[in-house]
Design an enzyme around this catalytic site. Structure first.
Site, PDB file in Angstrom:
ATOM      1  N   ASN A   9       0.819  -1.071  -0.097  1.00  0.00           N
ATOM      2  CA  ASN A   9       0.022  -0.039  -0.175  1.00  0.00           C
ATOM      3  C   ASN A   9       0.918   1.285  -0.009  1.00  0.00           C
ATOM      4  O   ASN A   9       1.462   1.683   0.983  1.00  0.00           O
ATOM      5  CB  ASN A   9      -1.006  -0.137   1.247  1.00  0.00           C
ATOM      6  CG  ASN A   9      -1.689   1.384   1.469  1.00  0.00           C
ATOM      7  OD1 ASN A   9      -1.855   1.995   0.388  1.00  0.00           O
ATOM      8  ND2 ASN A   9      -2.256   1.555   2.400  1.00  0.00           N
ATOM      9  N   TRP A  10       0.932   1.707  -1.175  1.00  0.00           N
ATOM     10  CA  TRP A  10       2.006   2.991  -1.348  1.00  0.00           C
ATOM     11  C   TRP A  10       1.248   4.124  -0.889  1.00  0.00           C
ATOM     12  O   TRP A  10       2.137   5.276  -0.693  1.00  0.00           O
ATOM     13  CB  TRP A  10       2.439   3.017  -2.844  1.00  0.00           C
ATOM     14  CG  TRP A  10       3.493   2.119  -3.201  1.00  0.00           C
ATOM     15  CD1 TRP A  10       4.075   1.223  -2.674  1.00  0.00           C
ATOM     16  CD2 TRP A  10       3.753   2.159  -4.339  1.00  0.00           C
ATOM     17  NE1 TRP A  10       5.062   0.540  -3.014  1.00  0.00           N
ATOM     18  CE2 TRP A  10       4.858   0.959  -4.354  1.00  0.00           C
ATOM     19  CE3 TRP A  10       3.787   2.828  -5.684  1.00  0.00           C
ATOM     20  CZ2 TRP A  10       5.569   0.648  -5.350  1.00  0.00           C
ATOM     21  CZ3 TRP A  10       4.471   2.114  -6.923  1.00  0.00           C
ATOM     22  CH2 TRP A  10       5.306   1.079  -6.764  1.00  0.00           C
ATOM     23  N   LYS A  11       0.205   4.265  -0.444  1.00  0.00           N
ATOM     24  CA  LYS A  11      -0.460   5.270   0.048  1.00  0.00           C
ATOM     25  C   LYS A  11      -0.215   6.521  -1.059  1.00  0.00           C
ATOM     26  O   LYS A  11      -0.245   6.403  -2.054  1.00  0.00           O
ATOM     27  CB  LYS A  11       0.007   6.086   1.481  1.00  0.00           C
ATOM     28  CG  LYS A  11      -0.114   4.528   2.581  1.00  0.00           C
ATOM     29  CD  LYS A  11       0.029   4.827   3.883  1.00  0.00           C
ATOM     30  CE  LYS A  11       0.144   3.663   4.577  1.00  0.00           C
ATOM     31  NZ  LYS A  11      -0.170   4.099   6.071  1.00  0.00           N
ATOM     32  N   HIS A  96      -9.648   1.182   4.660  1.00  0.00           N
ATOM     33  CA  HIS A  96      -8.356   1.425   5.231  1.00  0.00           C
ATOM     34  C   HIS A  96      -8.492   2.572   6.371  1.00  0.00           C
ATOM     35  O   HIS A  96      -9.388   3.529   6.301  1.00  0.00           O
ATOM     36  CB  HIS A  96      -7.297   2.088   4.401  1.00  0.00           C
ATOM     37  CG  HIS A  96      -5.660   2.097   4.946  1.00  0.00           C
ATOM     38  ND1 HIS A  96      -5.499   2.982   5.901  1.00  0.00           N
ATOM     39  CD2 HIS A  96      -4.706   1.114   4.961  1.00  0.00           C
ATOM     40  CE1 HIS A  96      -4.200   2.798   6.137  1.00  0.00           C
ATOM     41  NE2 HIS A  96      -3.727   1.662   5.665  1.00  0.00           N
ATOM     42  N   GLU A  98      -6.994   4.869   7.387  1.00  0.00           N
ATOM     43  CA  GLU A  98      -6.868   6.283   7.107  1.00  0.00           C
ATOM     44  C   GLU A  98      -8.087   6.945   6.327  1.00  0.00           C
ATOM     45  O   GLU A  98      -8.352   8.139   6.538  1.00  0.00           O
ATOM     46  CB  GLU A  98      -5.583   6.551   6.358  1.00  0.00           C
ATOM     47  CG  GLU A  98      -4.344   6.607   6.991  1.00  0.00           C
ATOM     48  CD  GLU A  98      -3.182   5.796   6.413  1.00  0.00           C
ATOM     49  OE1 GLU A  98      -2.863   5.967   5.163  1.00  0.00           O
ATOM     50  OE2 GLU A  98      -2.120   5.489   7.001  1.00  0.00           O
ATOM     51  N   GLU A 168      -5.769  -4.556  10.619  1.00  0.00           N
ATOM     52  CA  GLU A 168      -4.674  -3.701  10.865  1.00  0.00           C
ATOM     53  C   GLU A 168      -5.017  -2.997  12.038  1.00  0.00           C
ATOM     54  O   GLU A 168      -5.754  -1.915  12.057  1.00  0.00           O
ATOM     55  CB  GLU A 168      -4.695  -2.585   9.750  1.00  0.00           C
ATOM     56  CG  GLU A 168      -4.351  -3.298   8.318  1.00  0.00           C
ATOM     57  CD  GLU A 168      -3.840  -2.472   7.310  1.00  0.00           C
ATOM     58  OE1 GLU A 168      -2.483  -2.610   7.004  1.00  0.00           O
ATOM     59  OE2 GLU A 168      -4.296  -1.392   7.092  1.00  0.00           O
ATOM     60  N   GLY A 174       1.812   2.655  10.744  1.00  0.00           N
ATOM     61  CA  GLY A 174       2.831   3.733  10.458  1.00  0.00           C
ATOM     62  C   GLY A 174       3.605   4.347  11.919  1.00  0.00           C
ATOM     63  O   GLY A 174       4.281   5.648  11.860  1.00  0.00           O
ATOM     64  N   SER A 213       3.134  -1.609  10.506  1.00  0.00           N
ATOM     65  CA  SER A 213       4.622  -1.642  10.906  1.00  0.00           C
ATOM     66  C   SER A 213       5.244  -3.133  10.470  1.00  0.00           C
ATOM     67  O   SER A 213       6.152  -3.439  11.473  1.00  0.00           O
ATOM     68  CB  SER A 213       4.792  -1.165  12.223  1.00  0.00           C
ATOM     69  OG  SER A 213       4.392  -0.040  12.284  1.00  0.00           O
ATOM     70  N   GLY A 234       2.790  -0.797   4.375  1.00  0.00           N
ATOM     71  CA  GLY A 234       2.694   0.569   3.868  1.00  0.00           C
ATOM     72  C   GLY A 234       4.371   0.992   3.603  1.00  0.00           C
ATOM     73  O   GLY A 234       5.094   0.516   2.679  1.00  0.00           O
TER      74      GLY A 234
HETATM   75  C1  PEP Z   1      -0.780   0.333   5.763  1.00  0.00           C
HETATM   76  O1  PEP Z   1      -1.029   1.553   5.714  1.00  0.00           O
HETATM   77  O2  PEP Z   1      -1.747  -0.414   5.713  1.00  0.00           O
HETATM   78  C2  PEP Z   1      -0.026   0.038   6.805  1.00  0.00           C
HETATM   79  C3  PEP Z   1       0.057  -1.176   7.373  1.00  0.00           C
HETATM   80  O3  PEP Z   1       1.124   0.785   6.997  1.00  0.00           O
HETATM   81  P1  PEP Z   1       2.583   0.708   7.667  1.00  0.00           P
HETATM   82  O4  PEP Z   1       3.096  -0.677   7.215  1.00  0.00           O
HETATM   83  O5  PEP Z   1       3.463   1.871   7.249  1.00  0.00           O
HETATM   84  O6  PEP Z   1       2.422   0.702   9.049  1.00  0.00           O
END
Ligand code: PEP
Length: 256
Positions: A9-11, A96, A98, A168, A174, A213, A234
């Site tokens: 997931n590149w956001k 998600h 976010e 998640e 993040g 993470s 992410g």
């Molecule tokens: C995500 O945004 O789905 C995610 C898991 O981000 P990160 O790996 O940076 O925690």
């Protein structure tokens, strides 16, 4: 052998040229290693046609990070599932944290999006997870149950093999603080049992990813857990070396 999906997931990261550079390196790596895990890149919308051009005939799938639930219409700034599917996406991330937090998406909207994504041939990656307050109040399972029951309302068990759930925990996204193996195991086992309870045997077919993470240091222990079928990644998916290390780890688990 349990199926594994490693999803990036590149956001809101990478310009078209940066994403092309990454994809070319990934493609080269995949052609050399022929991994058995499924690999998925979910870039910002704008990058999808660029990536499609070089990934079209490869084993690397493309997905989007969001979609609207309507087919078309006066929804400025939005993209429909039909458009994504005709632009070459196979998957779409829905719900998600976010999107839930910054764009006020609730369980009912997410349910509409999942149904619409399925209707237009996309595979939803349905994100669920508790925030820190819910966890501290011992409400994790209540939150997961509510999100699943509403998110998957009116979805027939025939469609379950096209749905991926990403657990998640919001506090792990993040932050650099992943959930512990025990917390992940408990949540994934709870999700699997709930799916079996609601959908019967079809509940076995849903892949359950962990996200929060995840990186090359914690991936092996997490991927080894019984009900973990890979990760939604992410930050660690933005770096080609880190991302391919994680795919390598999933291969090791797959082949054990
Ligand atoms: C995500 O945004 O789905 C995610 C898991 O981000 P990160 O790996 O940076 O925690």
């Amino acid at each position: 052998m349990k199926p594994m999906l490693i999803a990036a997931n590149w956001k809101m990261n990478k310009t078209p040229s940066q994403s092309l550079l990454f994809a070319k390196e990934l493609l080269k790596w995949v052609e050399e290693r022929t991994p058995k895990s499924q690999i998925l890149i979910c870039p910002p919308y704008i990058n999808i046609p660029y990536l499609l051009e070089i990934l079209q005939k490869s084993k690397i799938n493309l997905g989007a990070q969001n979609c609207h639930y309507e087919k078309e219409g006066a929804f400025t700034g939005e993209t429909s599932p039909e458009m994504l599917s005709s632009a070459g996406c196979e998957y779409v991330i829905i719900g998600h944290s976010e999107r839930r937090t910054y764009f006020c998406e609730d369980d009912e909207i997410i349910n509409k999006k999942i149904k619409s994504a399925l209707k237009f041939g996309l595979k939803p990656i349905f994100c669920i997870g508790e925030n820190l307050i819910d966890r501290k109040r011992l409400l994790t399972n209540n939150v997961l149950e509510r999100q699943i029951r509403i998110g998957l309302e009116e979805i027939s068990s025939n469609n379950l093999n096209r749905i991926v759930i990403a657990y998640e925990p919001v506090w792990a996204i993040g932050t650099g603080i992943s959930a512990t193996n025990e917390q992940i195991k408990d949540a994934h086992d709870y999700i699997r049992n709930l799916l079996l309870q609601i959908f019967g045997n079809a509940g076995k077919e849903v892949m359950i990813l962990y996200g929060g993470s995840l990186n090359s240091k914690n991936a092996e222990e997490i991927f080894s857990l019984e009900n973990v079928n890979g990760g939604l990644i992410g930050k660690a998916s933005l770096d080609i070396e880190e991302f391919t290390r994680i795919i390598d780890i999933s291969e090791k688990i797959l082949l054990e």
